[in-house]
Design a protein around this motif. Structure first.
Motif, PDB file in Angstrom:
ATOM      1  N   PHE A  81       0.864  -1.357   0.048  1.00  0.00           N
ATOM      2  CA  PHE A  81       0.026  -0.005   0.021  1.00  0.00           C
ATOM      3  C   PHE A  81       0.850   1.270   0.059  1.00  0.00           C
ATOM      4  N   ASP A 116       1.882   1.386  -7.925  1.00  0.00           N
ATOM      5  CA  ASP A 116       0.788   0.238  -7.514  1.00  0.00           C
ATOM      6  C   ASP A 116       1.142  -0.463  -9.102  1.00  0.00           C
ATOM      7  N   GLY A 155      -1.215   6.087  -6.016  1.00  0.00           N
ATOM      8  CA  GLY A 155      -1.370   4.725  -5.492  1.00  0.00           C
ATOM      9  C   GLY A 155      -1.009   4.394  -3.955  1.00  0.00           C
ATOM     10  N   SER A 161      -5.108  -0.363  -3.278  1.00  0.00           N
ATOM     11  CA  SER A 161      -4.499  -1.511  -4.109  1.00  0.00           C
ATOM     12  C   SER A 161      -5.814  -2.025  -4.944  1.00  0.00           C
ATOM     13  N   ALA A 175      -2.237  -8.559  -5.309  1.00  0.00           N
ATOM     14  CA  ALA A 175      -2.419  -7.063  -4.847  1.00  0.00           C
ATOM     15  C   ALA A 175      -2.051  -6.945  -3.495  1.00  0.00           C
TER      16      ALA A 175
END
Length: 561
Positions: free
Chosen positions: A120, A124, A193, A197, A215
């Motif tokens: 996170f 991303d 990002g 996610s 992810a």
């Protein structure tokens, strides 16, 4: 017990003493042997017969006897030391092994949380893949502040993704190509990002599990080597339980993040409509909704579901208390035309005529995916015609009817196709009765029918969801049924206005009714009947059965016959 054997000597001989070899280890028997050997010779015993003789050491007789017999004394000292050494080595080895296993287990759990927390951080994989596509995104011209298509829902989505809008989970619902995924990527790009996610859903729960793990950077303990230390890892389970474990880890990360950052994490599940509407798909959706409700109440994680189909909303609505629905529709007329003008001026250095732009909007409406194709083409009207022809071909391939000459083997498919044709004709007839609804600002308003009325028109309740899934009809968040797009409505109009279409559709419906009637008909064959009167009575559909009555003819009836 080992006994000492003594035999009485014959006359003129001395006494004999036989001692078992193993009994020599017993000190008592050794002393008895000494007594009989030294003190018993047939003569009288003396007081010193049972002890050592004067001038001799106390242990000399035992040692000399053991040595004379070749017997060695057992020394247990080195053996005990070796036993203690082996036991200590085993205990220390087990302790070190257990300590190493416990240390690895704690380290692995820490590493799992650390990897998930890194998932996170800014950057991303979805944004990187989108950047590899080349060129600006579908909603951006120069930078993040200047859009050639600015959807009104973008501001709401920006607030959701950056963590400003919290306390709810969200469902984005709209037709394919309206720009839902583009707006989500645009919002993620603005914040780099960070704290977000995103992954694509899939019909197979196993693939869904793998994509969720990618992810979140979570391996589901597949890289766990604790078995080397005899520590058993998580048992082999179903994909649903693995997803539950991943959500448990995500909850720990969200709790830590709330203390440091103060904003909830955002988890975006794109293409949720790809989940199957069966037991597995509904169980998975229920699991996601339970977590979404819990996390929304505690401001830990905001889940965003992106769907093209109505059944996802219908399923979530049963238990939704904190869900917000965000419909994403086609662009209004003025915004679509303005976007085309900006794009053509930016990339083609031309100013298109207003009448051409009006024709483009009449043909394809404000669907973002269609506008993107038209704006990039050299001949916009030709591209519009190709789009309309493709939609018409798709509709006929899925729902083409065969008429009166169709075979009874295709009756099930023709039920599906004829129901779609009946609903398409109802929408076209409604447009003729009400006229073309057109708003100068919002543009064209497509004819629509409530969902329950659409089912009445089709006389089927199960087909409409499949029509929505294959993008022929669409059902919005208000349960209104309409054509999936303006090109699809144009295809409906062209097909229904063809000469002889009504008769062809009615012939198909009649043929379906005839085949169904044949399936419900029972044939009775009577052979070798005599000249009597027969009466058949009964209702098999009501459980009365069939009864046959025979009555002999009278002379008058025979004469009349």
């Amino acid at each position: 017990m080992h006994a000492v054997q003594y035999s009485r000597p014959r006359f003129g001989t001395s006494a004999a003493l036989y001692v078992h070899p193993c009994s020599l280890k017993n000190p008592f028997l050794l002393s008895q042997r000494k007594h009989y050997a030294n003190g018993y010779g047939g003569g009288p015993s003396t007081p010193n017969s049972f002890g050592p003789q004067p001038g001799q050491p106390e242990e000399s007789d035992d040692e000399s006897t053991i040595k004379s017999r070749g017997i060695q004394r057992m020394d247990w000292g080195p053996t005990l030391l070796k036993m203690l050494e082996s036991a200590a080595t085993t205990v220390v080895s087990l302790f070190v092994l257990g300590l190493a296993g416990y240390g690895y287990h704690r380290y692995y759990k820490y590493l799992v949380l650390q990897k998930m927390e890194n998932a996170f951080k800014p950057g991303d994989p979805v944004l990187e893949l989108a950047a590899l596509g080349g060129g600006p995104p579908a909603t951006i011209v120069d930078n993040d502040d200047e859009h050639w298509i600015r959807l009104k829902e973008q501001q709401k989505i920006d607030a959701i993704v950056n963590g400003t809008d919290r306390g709810h989970y969200h469902l984005l619902i709209g037709e394919k190509g309206t720009g839902k995924s583009s707006m989500l990527l645009d919002a993620m790009q603005k914040i780099g990002g960070e704290g977000v996610s995103m992954f694509e859903a899939h019909a197979d729960p196993e693939i869904f599990r793998i994509r969720l793990g990618k992810a979140l950077d979570y391996e589901f303990h597949e890289d766990y080597i604790g078995s080397l230390f005899s520590i058993r890892g998580p048992r082999d389970t179903t994909a649903l339980l693995d997803i539950e474990r991943a959500f448990n880890k995500l909850e720990k990360i969200a709790l830590q993040r709330r203390k440091t950052v103060g904003k909830p994490l955002v988890l975006i599940i794109n293409s949720t409509h790809l989940l199957r509407d069966d037991d597995d798909g509904r169980d998975l959706l229920e699991l996601i909704q339970q977590r979404a409700e819990q996390w929304a109440a505690s401001n830990l994680v905001t889940i965003v579901l992106n769907s093209d189909d109505y059944w996802v909303y219908e399923r979530l609505k049963q238990y939704a208390t904190r869900m917000e629905v965000l419909p994403v529709l086609d662009l209004p007329r003025q915004q679509a035309i303005t976007a085309l003008i900006k794009y053509r001026g930016r990339y083609f250095k031309e100013q298109p005529r207003m009448d051409i732009l009006e024709q483009v909007y009449e043909k394809i409406g404000g669907r973002l995916s269609f506008l993107n194709q038209v704006a990039r083409s050299k001949d916009m009207l030709h591209t519009c015609d190709k789009i309309c022809q493709a939609e018409k071909t798709w509709f006929l391939n899925c729902c083409g009817i065969l008429g009166e000459e169709m075979d009874d083997d295709v009756m099930d498919q023709q039920k599906y196709a004829s129901a779609a044709m009946v609903l398409a004709k109802a929408l076209v007839d409604q447009e003729k009765e009400q006229g073309t609804a057109y708003n100068p600002e919002t543009g064209r308003i497509l004819p629509q029918i409530p969902l329950h009325k659409a089912r009445e028109v089709m006389t089927r309740a199960d087909f409409i969801k499949d029509y929505d899934h294959v993008n022929i009809f669409t059902i919005d968040a208000h349960a209104m049924v309409r054509a999936d797009s303006v090109p699809m409505l144009n295809a409906f109009r062209e097909i229904c206005n063809e000469e002889g279409f009504d008769e062809f559709l009615q012939a198909t419906l009649d043929r379906i009714s005839a085949i169904e009637s044949l399936g419900r008909t029972r044939e009775i064959v009577a052979k070798d009947l005599i000249d009597n009167i027969y009466r058949i009575q009964g209702r098999p559909d009501k459980g009365e059965g069939v009864r046959v009555f025979i009555k002999a003819k009278t002379d008058n009836e025979k004469g009349e016959g």
